[in-house]
Scaffold this motif. Structure first.
Motif, PDB file in Angstrom:
ATOM      1  N   MET A   1     -67.864 -34.358  59.707  1.00 53.51           N
ATOM      2  CA  MET A   1     -67.127 -33.423  60.526  1.00 53.51           C
ATOM      3  C   MET A   1     -66.005 -34.137  61.266  1.00 53.51           C
ATOM      4  SD  MET A   1     -69.349 -30.645  62.376  1.00 53.51           S
ATOM      5  CE  MET A   1     -69.639 -29.209  61.476  1.00 53.51           C
ATOM      6  N   THR A   2     -64.917 -33.464  61.381  1.00 53.58           N
ATOM      7  CA  THR A   2     -63.766 -34.031  62.076  1.00 53.58           C
ATOM      8  C   THR A   2     -63.621 -33.376  63.446  1.00 53.58           C
ATOM      9  OG1 THR A   2     -62.275 -32.397  61.181  1.00 53.58           O
ATOM     10  CG2 THR A   2     -62.554 -34.411  59.886  1.00 53.58           C
ATOM     11  N   ALA A   3     -62.811 -34.009  64.266  1.00 52.46           N
ATOM     12  CA  ALA A   3     -62.564 -33.470  65.606  1.00 52.46           C
ATOM     13  C   ALA A   3     -61.889 -32.117  65.500  1.00 52.46           C
ATOM     14  CB  ALA A   3     -61.690 -34.432  66.398  1.00 52.46           C
ATOM     15  N   PRO A   8     -62.775 -25.942  67.838  1.00 54.28           N
ATOM     16  CA  PRO A   8     -62.975 -24.494  68.021  1.00 54.28           C
ATOM     17  C   PRO A   8     -64.420 -24.134  68.372  1.00 54.28           C
ATOM     18  CG  PRO A   8     -61.807 -24.930  65.967  1.00 54.28           C
ATOM     19  CD  PRO A   8     -62.257 -26.249  66.514  1.00 54.28           C
ATOM     20  N   VAL A   9     -65.376 -24.898  67.843  1.00 52.30           N
ATOM     21  CA  VAL A   9     -66.792 -24.641  68.124  1.00 52.30           C
ATOM     22  C   VAL A   9     -67.092 -24.910  69.602  1.00 52.30           C
ATOM     23  CG1 VAL A   9     -69.162 -25.330  67.589  1.00 52.30           C
ATOM     24  CG2 VAL A   9     -67.472 -25.174  65.752  1.00 52.30           C
ATOM     25  N   SER A  15     -54.613 -29.553  72.169  1.00 52.91           N
ATOM     26  CA  SER A  15     -53.743 -30.299  73.082  1.00 52.91           C
ATOM     27  C   SER A  15     -54.564 -30.934  74.214  1.00 52.91           C
ATOM     28  CB  SER A  15     -52.674 -29.380  73.665  1.00 52.91           C
ATOM     29  OG  SER A  15     -53.281 -28.307  74.366  1.00 52.91           O
ATOM     30  N   THR A  16     -55.601 -30.228  74.685  1.00 55.82           N
ATOM     31  CA  THR A  16     -56.466 -30.770  75.729  1.00 55.82           C
ATOM     32  C   THR A  16     -57.199 -31.996  75.227  1.00 55.82           C
ATOM     33  OG1 THR A  16     -56.758 -28.563  76.643  1.00 55.82           O
ATOM     34  CG2 THR A  16     -58.368 -30.228  77.305  1.00 55.82           C
ATOM     35  N   TYR A  17     -57.678 -31.933  74.001  1.00 55.47           N
ATOM     36  CA  TYR A  17     -58.388 -33.058  73.391  1.00 55.47           C
ATOM     37  C   TYR A  17     -57.496 -34.299  73.334  1.00 55.47           C
ATOM     38  CZ  TYR A  17     -60.473 -35.930  69.728  1.00 55.47           C
ATOM     39  OH  TYR A  17     -60.984 -36.974  69.015  1.00 55.47           O
ATOM     40  N   HIS A  18     -56.273 -34.122  72.888  1.00 52.95           N
ATOM     41  CA  HIS A  18     -55.371 -35.261  72.761  1.00 52.95           C
ATOM     42  C   HIS A  18     -54.918 -35.774  74.133  1.00 52.95           C
ATOM     43  CE1 HIS A  18     -55.215 -35.461  68.462  1.00 52.95           C
ATOM     44  NE2 HIS A  18     -55.102 -34.146  68.410  1.00 52.95           N
ATOM     45  N   TYR A  19     -54.743 -34.866  75.090  1.00 53.63           N
ATOM     46  CA  TYR A  19     -54.393 -35.288  76.452  1.00 53.63           C
ATOM     47  C   TYR A  19     -55.501 -36.175  77.031  1.00 53.63           C
ATOM     48  CZ  TYR A  19     -53.510 -35.097  81.455  1.00 53.63           C
ATOM     49  OH  TYR A  19     -53.303 -35.437  82.762  1.00 53.63           O
ATOM     50  N   GLN A  20     -56.762 -35.769  76.842  1.00 51.05           N
ATOM     51  CA  GLN A  20     -57.886 -36.552  77.366  1.00 51.05           C
ATOM     52  C   GLN A  20     -57.996 -37.901  76.670  1.00 51.05           C
ATOM     53  OE1 GLN A  20     -59.724 -36.013  79.991  1.00 51.05           O
ATOM     54  NE2 GLN A  20     -58.630 -34.110  80.380  1.00 51.05           N
TER      55      GLN A  20
END
Length: 179
Positions: A1-3, A8-9, A15-20
Protein backbone atom coordinates in the motif's frame (compact mmCIF):
# COMPACT_ATOMS: atom_id res chain seq x y z
CA UNK A 1 0.00 0.00 0.00
CA UNK A 2 1.15 3.48 -0.79
CA UNK A 3 0.60 6.72 1.06
CA UNK A 4 -1.57 7.93 -1.83
CA UNK A 5 -4.03 5.04 -1.35
CA UNK A 6 -4.06 5.35 2.48
CA UNK A 7 -4.75 9.11 2.64
CA UNK A 8 -8.43 8.93 1.55
CA UNK A 9 -9.05 6.08 4.02
CA UNK A 10 -7.57 8.07 6.91
CA UNK A 11 -9.24 11.29 5.77
CA UNK A 12 -6.13 13.42 5.34
CA UNK A 13 -5.61 15.68 2.33
CA UNK A 14 -2.55 15.00 0.20
CA UNK A 15 -1.27 18.56 0.74
CA UNK A 16 -1.54 18.14 4.54
CA UNK A 17 0.48 14.93 4.35
CA UNK A 18 3.28 16.58 2.40
CA UNK A 19 3.24 19.68 4.62
CA UNK A 20 3.72 17.48 7.71
CA UNK A 21 6.55 15.57 6.04
CA UNK A 22 8.39 18.84 5.32
CA UNK A 23 7.78 20.23 8.82
CA UNK A 24 9.22 17.08 10.40
CA UNK A 25 12.45 17.62 8.46
CA UNK A 26 12.77 21.27 9.58
CA UNK A 27 15.17 21.93 12.46
CA UNK A 28 13.61 22.58 15.87
CA UNK A 29 13.42 26.36 16.39
CA UNK A 30 13.53 25.87 20.19
CA UNK A 31 16.69 23.72 20.21
CA UNK A 32 19.16 26.55 20.98
CA UNK A 33 16.87 27.97 23.68
CA UNK A 34 16.30 24.50 25.16
CA UNK A 35 20.06 24.09 25.55
CA UNK A 36 20.30 27.37 27.47
CA UNK A 37 17.31 26.43 29.64
CA UNK A 38 18.80 22.98 30.35
CA UNK A 39 22.16 24.50 31.24
CA UNK A 40 20.61 27.05 33.63
CA UNK A 41 18.44 24.32 35.15
CA UNK A 42 21.39 22.00 35.73
CA UNK A 43 23.53 24.85 37.11
CA UNK A 44 20.82 25.50 39.69
CA UNK A 45 21.13 21.83 40.74
CA UNK A 46 17.59 21.24 39.39
CA UNK A 47 16.13 23.70 41.89
CA UNK A 48 14.95 26.60 39.71
CA UNK A 49 11.49 26.80 38.21
CA UNK A 50 10.62 28.58 35.00
CA UNK A 51 10.45 32.04 36.65
CA UNK A 52 14.00 31.86 38.01
CA UNK A 53 15.28 30.34 34.74
CA UNK A 54 13.64 33.25 32.91
CA UNK A 55 15.48 35.72 35.17
CA UNK A 56 18.77 33.88 34.63
CA UNK A 57 18.41 34.03 30.84
CA UNK A 58 17.33 37.66 31.01
CA UNK A 59 20.47 38.54 32.97
CA UNK A 60 22.50 36.80 30.22
CA UNK A 61 20.80 39.03 27.62
CA UNK A 62 18.47 36.39 26.20
CA UNK A 63 15.09 37.96 25.50
CA UNK A 64 12.36 35.33 25.61
CA UNK A 65 8.97 35.13 27.31
CA UNK A 66 8.54 33.31 30.61
CA UNK A 67 5.62 31.35 29.13
CA UNK A 68 7.83 29.95 26.39
CA UNK A 69 10.35 28.81 28.99
CA UNK A 70 7.53 27.27 31.03
CA UNK A 71 6.27 25.33 27.98
CA UNK A 72 9.77 24.12 27.14
CA UNK A 73 10.48 22.99 30.69
CA UNK A 74 7.19 21.11 31.09
CA UNK A 75 7.38 19.45 27.66
CA UNK A 76 10.93 18.22 28.37
CA UNK A 77 10.36 17.17 31.98
CA UNK A 78 12.52 19.85 33.58
CA UNK A 79 10.74 19.97 36.93
CA UNK A 80 12.39 21.33 40.09
CA UNK A 81 13.25 18.77 42.76
CA UNK A 82 11.52 20.70 45.53
CA UNK A 83 8.29 22.62 45.43
CA UNK A 84 8.57 26.28 46.41
CA UNK A 85 8.10 27.15 50.04
CA UNK A 86 4.61 28.28 50.95
CA UNK A 87 4.19 31.92 51.74
CA UNK A 88 3.45 32.87 55.33
CA UNK A 89 -0.16 33.50 56.23
CA UNK A 90 -1.46 34.28 59.68
CA UNK A 91 -4.94 32.97 58.75
CA UNK A 92 -5.67 29.91 60.85
CA UNK A 93 -9.14 29.17 59.50
CA UNK A 94 -12.45 29.80 61.18
CA UNK A 95 -12.03 29.83 64.94
CA UNK A 96 -15.71 29.24 65.66
CA UNK A 97 -18.58 27.78 63.74
CA UNK A 98 -20.53 30.35 61.71
CA UNK A 99 -23.93 31.22 63.21
CA UNK A 100 -27.09 30.10 61.44
CA UNK A 101 -28.64 32.47 58.93
CA UNK A 102 -31.84 33.47 60.74
CA UNK A 103 -32.80 36.17 58.23
CA UNK A 104 -32.70 34.20 54.94
CA UNK A 105 -32.72 37.45 52.91
CA UNK A 106 -36.04 38.58 54.43
CA UNK A 107 -35.09 42.05 55.65
CA UNK A 108 -38.54 43.10 56.90
CA UNK A 109 -39.39 43.57 60.56
CA UNK A 110 -42.87 43.82 62.11
CA UNK A 111 -41.77 46.11 64.93
CA UNK A 112 -38.79 48.30 65.88
CA UNK A 113 -35.66 46.65 67.30
CA UNK A 114 -36.60 43.24 65.95
CA UNK A 115 -34.04 42.98 63.11
CA UNK A 116 -30.90 45.05 62.62
CA UNK A 117 -28.45 44.91 59.72
CA UNK A 118 -24.87 46.15 59.71
CA UNK A 119 -21.91 46.38 57.39
CA UNK A 120 -18.65 48.26 57.02
CA UNK A 121 -18.29 50.81 54.20
CA UNK A 122 -15.09 52.38 52.93
CA UNK A 123 -15.02 55.95 51.62
CA UNK A 124 -12.16 57.61 49.78
CA UNK A 125 -11.82 61.24 50.81
CA UNK A 126 -9.07 63.78 50.08
CA UNK A 127 -7.45 63.07 53.46
CA UNK A 128 -7.32 59.31 52.79
CA UNK A 129 -9.82 56.59 53.64
CA UNK A 130 -12.68 56.68 56.12
CA UNK A 131 -14.77 53.77 57.34
CA UNK A 132 -18.43 53.89 58.36
CA UNK A 133 -19.98 51.16 60.49
CA UNK A 134 -23.75 51.68 60.87
CA UNK A 135 -26.58 49.62 62.36
CA UNK A 136 -29.88 49.96 60.47
CA UNK A 137 -33.26 48.93 61.87
CA UNK A 138 -35.16 46.92 59.24
CA UNK A 139 -38.51 48.13 60.61
CA UNK A 140 -38.17 51.67 59.24
CA UNK A 141 -34.71 51.72 57.60
CA UNK A 142 -33.39 54.31 60.03
CA UNK A 143 -29.88 54.11 61.53
CA UNK A 144 -29.82 53.03 65.17
CA UNK A 145 -26.15 53.87 65.71
CA UNK A 146 -22.92 54.34 63.77
CA UNK A 147 -19.23 54.90 64.17
CA UNK A 148 -16.72 56.46 61.81
CA UNK A 149 -12.99 55.78 61.86
CA UNK A 150 -9.80 55.69 59.83
CA UNK A 151 -9.26 51.95 60.24
CA UNK A 152 -11.68 49.02 59.76
CA UNK A 153 -10.89 47.40 63.10
CA UNK A 154 -12.76 45.68 65.94
CA UNK A 155 -12.87 48.93 67.93
CA UNK A 156 -14.98 50.49 65.16
CA UNK A 157 -17.47 47.59 65.08
CA UNK A 158 -17.60 47.15 68.85
CA UNK A 159 -18.20 50.86 69.42
CA UNK A 160 -21.10 50.79 67.00
CA UNK A 161 -22.62 47.73 68.73
CA UNK A 162 -22.21 49.30 72.18
CA UNK A 163 -23.95 52.48 71.02
CA UNK A 164 -26.76 50.49 69.35
CA UNK A 165 -27.34 48.25 72.39
CA UNK A 166 -27.60 51.31 74.65
CA UNK A 167 -30.79 52.31 72.78
CA UNK A 168 -32.58 49.03 73.63
CA UNK A 169 -35.38 48.84 76.18
CA UNK A 170 -35.71 45.97 78.67
CA UNK A 171 -36.65 42.70 76.96
CA UNK A 172 -35.70 43.80 73.42
CA UNK A 173 -33.30 41.34 71.78
CA UNK A 174 -32.91 42.13 68.08
CA UNK A 175 -31.37 39.77 65.55
CA UNK A 176 -28.23 41.40 64.13
CA UNK A 177 -27.40 40.40 60.55
CA UNK A 178 -24.05 41.08 58.94
CA UNK A 179 -22.32 39.56 55.96
Amino acid sequence: MTARSLLPVVGIARSTYHYQLKSMKRPDKDAPLLELVREAFENSERRYGYKRIHLELKSMGVRVSAKRIMRLMTSHGLVPLFKSAKRYSSYKGELTKAPKNLVNRDFHAERPNMLWVTDLTEFSIPAGKAYLSPVIDCYDGMPVAWTIGTSPNAELANGMLTDACSTLKDGEKPIIHSD
